[in-house]
Design an enzyme around this catalytic site. Structure first.
Site, PDB file in Angstrom:
ATOM      1  N   ASP A  12       1.362  -1.030  -0.090  1.00 45.44           N
ATOM      2  CA  ASP A  12       0.033  -0.216   0.262  1.00 45.44           C
ATOM      3  C   ASP A  12       1.089   1.539   0.276  1.00 45.44           C
ATOM      4  O   ASP A  12       2.062   1.222   0.941  1.00 45.44           O
ATOM      5  CB  ASP A  12      -1.371  -0.224   1.427  1.00 45.44           C
ATOM      6  CG  ASP A  12      -1.791   1.306   1.363  1.00 45.44           C
ATOM      7  OD1 ASP A  12      -1.883   1.774   0.450  1.00 45.44           O
ATOM      8  OD2 ASP A  12      -2.191   1.618   2.436  1.00 45.44           O
ATOM      9  N   ASP A  16      -3.949   3.274   2.422  1.00 52.58           N
ATOM     10  CA  ASP A  16      -5.633   3.168   2.278  1.00 52.58           C
ATOM     11  C   ASP A  16      -6.227   1.659   2.799  1.00 52.58           C
ATOM     12  O   ASP A  16      -7.053   0.995   3.020  1.00 52.58           O
ATOM     13  CB  ASP A  16      -6.691   3.319   1.710  1.00 52.58           C
ATOM     14  CG  ASP A  16      -6.281   2.675   0.405  1.00 52.58           C
ATOM     15  OD1 ASP A  16      -5.270   1.719   0.309  1.00 52.58           O
ATOM     16  OD2 ASP A  16      -6.684   2.753  -0.758  1.00 52.58           O
ATOM     17  N   ASP A  20      -1.695  -1.272  -4.125  1.00 51.57           N
ATOM     18  CA  ASP A  20      -1.781  -0.839  -4.458  1.00 51.57           C
ATOM     19  C   ASP A  20      -0.668  -0.800  -6.439  1.00 51.57           C
ATOM     20  O   ASP A  20       0.095  -0.871  -5.749  1.00 51.57           O
ATOM     21  CB  ASP A  20      -2.122   1.432  -4.660  1.00 51.57           C
ATOM     22  CG  ASP A  20      -1.119   1.576  -3.587  1.00 51.57           C
ATOM     23  OD1 ASP A  20      -0.607   2.001  -4.319  1.00 51.57           O
ATOM     24  OD2 ASP A  20      -2.013   1.812  -2.976  1.00 51.57           O
ATOM     25  N   ASP A  89      -4.242  -9.878 -16.395  1.00 50.76           N
ATOM     26  CA  ASP A  89      -5.346 -10.467 -16.022  1.00 50.76           C
ATOM     27  C   ASP A  89      -6.412  -9.902 -16.342  1.00 50.76           C
ATOM     28  O   ASP A  89      -7.139  -8.761 -16.800  1.00 50.76           O
ATOM     29  CB  ASP A  89      -6.115 -10.373 -14.375  1.00 50.76           C
ATOM     30  CG  ASP A  89      -6.456 -12.063 -13.879  1.00 50.76           C
ATOM     31  OD1 ASP A  89      -7.208 -12.401 -14.827  1.00 50.76           O
ATOM     32  OD2 ASP A  89      -6.110 -11.889 -12.482  1.00 50.76           O
ATOM     33  N   ASP A 191      -8.733 -15.447 -17.097  1.00 51.67           N
ATOM     34  CA  ASP A 191      -9.610 -15.950 -17.028  1.00 51.67           C
ATOM     35  C   ASP A 191     -10.090 -17.270 -16.505  1.00 51.67           C
ATOM     36  O   ASP A 191     -11.511 -16.471 -18.087  1.00 51.67           O
ATOM     37  CB  ASP A 191     -10.026 -14.649 -15.390  1.00 51.67           C
ATOM     38  CG  ASP A 191     -10.807 -14.826 -13.952  1.00 51.67           C
ATOM     39  OD1 ASP A 191     -10.259 -15.439 -13.413  1.00 51.67           O
ATOM     40  OD2 ASP A 191     -11.979 -15.206 -14.703  1.00 51.67           O
ATOM     41  N   GLU A 254      -6.746 -20.343 -17.656  1.00 51.69           N
ATOM     42  CA  GLU A 254      -6.409 -20.384 -16.695  1.00 51.69           C
ATOM     43  C   GLU A 254      -7.730 -21.622 -16.679  1.00 51.69           C
ATOM     44  O   GLU A 254      -9.161 -21.108 -16.863  1.00 51.69           O
ATOM     45  CB  GLU A 254      -7.178 -19.578 -15.719  1.00 51.69           C
ATOM     46  CG  GLU A 254      -7.855 -20.000 -13.861  1.00 51.69           C
ATOM     47  CD  GLU A 254      -8.631 -19.453 -13.406  1.00 51.69           C
ATOM     48  OE1 GLU A 254      -9.182 -20.251 -12.077  1.00 51.69           O
ATOM     49  OE2 GLU A 254      -9.499 -18.995 -13.524  1.00 51.69           O
ATOM     50  N   HIS A 316      -4.054 -16.921  -5.340  1.00 51.36           N
ATOM     51  CA  HIS A 316      -4.957 -16.291  -4.755  1.00 51.36           C
ATOM     52  C   HIS A 316      -6.309 -17.429  -4.489  1.00 51.36           C
ATOM     53  O   HIS A 316      -6.996 -16.863  -3.523  1.00 51.36           O
ATOM     54  CB  HIS A 316      -4.924 -15.078  -5.091  1.00 51.36           C
ATOM     55  CG  HIS A 316      -5.969 -14.793  -6.788  1.00 51.36           C
ATOM     56  ND1 HIS A 316      -5.333 -15.834  -7.387  1.00 51.36           N
ATOM     57  CD2 HIS A 316      -7.534 -14.846  -7.216  1.00 51.36           C
ATOM     58  CE1 HIS A 316      -6.178 -15.573  -8.411  1.00 51.36           C
ATOM     59  NE2 HIS A 316      -6.693 -15.092  -8.387  1.00 51.36           N
ATOM     60  N   ASP A 317      -6.791 -17.927  -4.546  1.00 54.98           N
ATOM     61  CA  ASP A 317      -7.251 -19.289  -5.073  1.00 54.98           C
ATOM     62  C   ASP A 317      -7.253 -20.249  -4.465  1.00 54.98           C
ATOM     63  O   ASP A 317      -8.314 -21.157  -3.784  1.00 54.98           O
ATOM     64  CB  ASP A 317      -8.048 -19.308  -6.384  1.00 54.98           C
ATOM     65  CG  ASP A 317      -8.809 -18.677  -6.992  1.00 54.98           C
ATOM     66  OD1 ASP A 317      -8.899 -17.351  -6.726  1.00 54.98           O
ATOM     67  OD2 ASP A 317      -8.198 -18.906  -8.365  1.00 54.98           O
TER      68      ASP A 317
END
Ligand code: GLC
Ligand code: MG
Length: 519
Positions: A12, A16, A20, A89, A191, A254, A316-317
């Site tokens: 970050d 926030d 980013d 992505d 994706d 994917e 991330h899955d």
């Protein structure tokens, strides 16, 4: 090697609590030093974040949370400046329900964009048009009161599926790819590519007779008509033709399918599809030598002669590799990933061995988990922020991050592992250096070698160089068996600090050896 960044959780820069683009830019030295070749960024486009960026409201902009187009161009230039590549992505199967296309589509049955999405009348019993189940649970159909029809969504109802049978949709999405290629991106991870088009007539999917209640609702059915349709391969070939028209660009698909069907996504020599249909078998496979051996050989055999293999160890899955196999075996996993034949993909944080992260129920954010609690399928635990150092919030942010840190962040962080030469991070660096300096590892042949129980061993060979990798997947000392008439010329790497100078592998030890013929 491809390194996956989950932008919300990398760095970050604007206090926030969410990562980013400027944050990523500030950490590029770290990635260059690690020795990666390319970065794949999970979605950074404007999004209501119902599925954390996989619900896109504008394919050609940057979400203000992440930055803006100028910031993106700066990041891209900085990535290229370090000799690295940047992959984005691309999410073609569905958009957000906030995307202007869908807003128009749902506005009336007569709207020109009505059939940009998949709308159907109710079944005769007024229920959904067919039995399809969303990957996140519940029916794949959402009733729209104002226009009196259902629309299809393979994921959340706020992620309506686009209608790829509509030429205008294809053109609009090809324009999206061109937009980013023209800006200089080096390729895309596409994706859920195998979902992209559905069987004509949308027939009911067959019931999965093997379903048990510990599995997700999705698995109640076999996704025969909702995924992996022949027409999808034609689309995949179009993507490739477009990418090739830009020169040296990379497409990753994917795709979650068994080997024979996965291999078809390479296309044919005269009509290529994606360069790399993602291979998730190291994530799915049991962690034992015998079954990994079978899996690796079967996969190797399935890759067509004109195709190039690839291996993924986390995402991330998926649950974190270190959570699944433990601290000691995470080092073996690193050596395996970086010595198999094919492009490796590493997920952020796996290089420091982030393991199981406890997340209080009230901080869980993943819709897949929230919609089907109790199955242990939550993805938040793999999405926690990168702990960079010992400072407040682990140097990730100056405020409390959107997801908690790994509990052991004060000892398990990048700075601490950077200082300790025995760390997993340093092992990753050494292995990547080795891979760069040995063609046998980068592009050599692969052959399995006979080995003791619980040992996975193979050779990688290129011209006159022959390397052997032997991985002890167990916690007992095992014999190190070399192929007949060979001996060790050099130990290039061990996962342990001290390697016993004998013909054994220590518990949880992996080695890369240079072999020579015995004279
Ligand atoms: C892919 C993404 C996953 C997302 C899903 C729907 O599987 O990796 O995070 O939820 O697609 O877009
Ligand atoms: Mg931020």
């Amino acid at each position: 090697m491809i390194y996956q960044i989950y932008p919300r959780s990398f760095q970050d820069s604007d206090a926030d609590g969410v990562g980013d683009l400027a944050g990523i830019e500030s950490r590029l030295d770290y990635l260059a030093e690690l020795g990666i070749d390319a970065i794949w960024l999970s979605p950074i486009y404007p999004s209501p974040m119902a599925d954390f960026g996989y619900d896109i409201a504008d394919y050609c902009e940057i979400d203000p949370m992440f930055g803006d187009l100028a910031g993106f161009d700066r990041l891209l230039a900085a990535v290229h400046g370090r000799g690295l590549r940047l992959l984005l992505d691309f999410v073609p199967n569905h958009s957000s329900d906030q995307h202007p296309w869908f807003v128009e589509s749902r506005s009336s049955r007569e709207n020109v964009k009505r059939d940009w999405y998949i709308w159907r009348d109710p079944a005769p019993d007024e229920g959904p048009p067919n039995n399809w189940i969303s990957d996140f649970g519940g029916s794949s159909w959402q009733w729209d009161e104002s226009t009196g029809q259902y629309y299809l969504h393979a994921f959340l109802k706020s992620q309506p599926d686009l209608n790829w049978r509509k030429p205008e949709v294809r053109e609009a999405m090809m324009a999206v790819l061109r937009f980013w290629f023209d800006r200089g991106v080096d390729g895309f991870r596409i994706d859920v590519l195998w979902h992209i088009i559905k069987a004509e007539g949308l027939p009911d999917n067959p019931i999965n007779a093997y379903w048990t209640p510990d599995r997700t609702q999705r698995d109640r059915l076999i996704q025969l008509y909702s995924t992996d349709q022949p027409e999808a391969h034609a689309i995949s070939a179009e993507f490739r033709a477009l990418a090739d028209s830009y020169g040296d660009r990379l497409l990753i698909g994917e795709i979650c399918l068994p080997n024979d069907r996965l291999a078809r996504w390479y296309g044919t020599p005269d009509r290529l599809q994606v360069h790399l249909p993602f291979n998730f078998q190291l994530i799915e496979n049991a962690w034992d030598a015998a079954s990994l051996r079978r899996t690796i050989v079967a996969y190797e055999e399935s890759v067509p002669w004109f195709g190039w293999p690839n291996w993924v160890i986390g995402s991330h899955d998926a649950p974190r590799i270190a959570a699944r196999v433990g601290e000691a075996q995470a080092r073996i996993a690193a050596m395996l990933l970086l010595t198999l034949r094919g492009t490796p993909t590493l997920y952020q944080g796996d290089e420091i061995g982030i393991g199981e992260v406890q997340i209080a129920p009230d901080r869980m954010r993943d819709p897949q988990h929230l919609r089907q609690p109790g199955l242990g399928i939550g993805r938040d635990r793999s999405r926690t922020p990168i702990p960079w150092d010992e400072s407040a919030n682990a140097g990730f942010s100056t405020v409390d991050p959107w997801l908690p840190l790994n509990q052991d962040w004060q000892s398990r962080n990048v700075a601490a592992q950077d200082r300790s030469s025995n760390s997993l991070l340093c092992l990753y660096r050494s292995l990547l250096t080795l891979r760069r300096s040995h063609d046998a590892l980068a592009i050599g042949d692969f052959t399995l070698v006979d080995a003791a129980d619980e040992v996975l061993a193979y050779q990688r060979r290129h011209t006159d160089e022959c390397l052997m990798i032997a991985l002890n997947l167990g916690d007992k000392t095992r014999p190190l068996t070399l192929p007949t008439d060979t001996c060790v010329a050099e130990v290039l790497c061990s996962t342990l600090a001290e390697r016993p100078m004998d013909d054994t592998l220590a518990p949880n030890e992996g080695v890369v050896l240079r072999l020579r013929e015995k004279r």
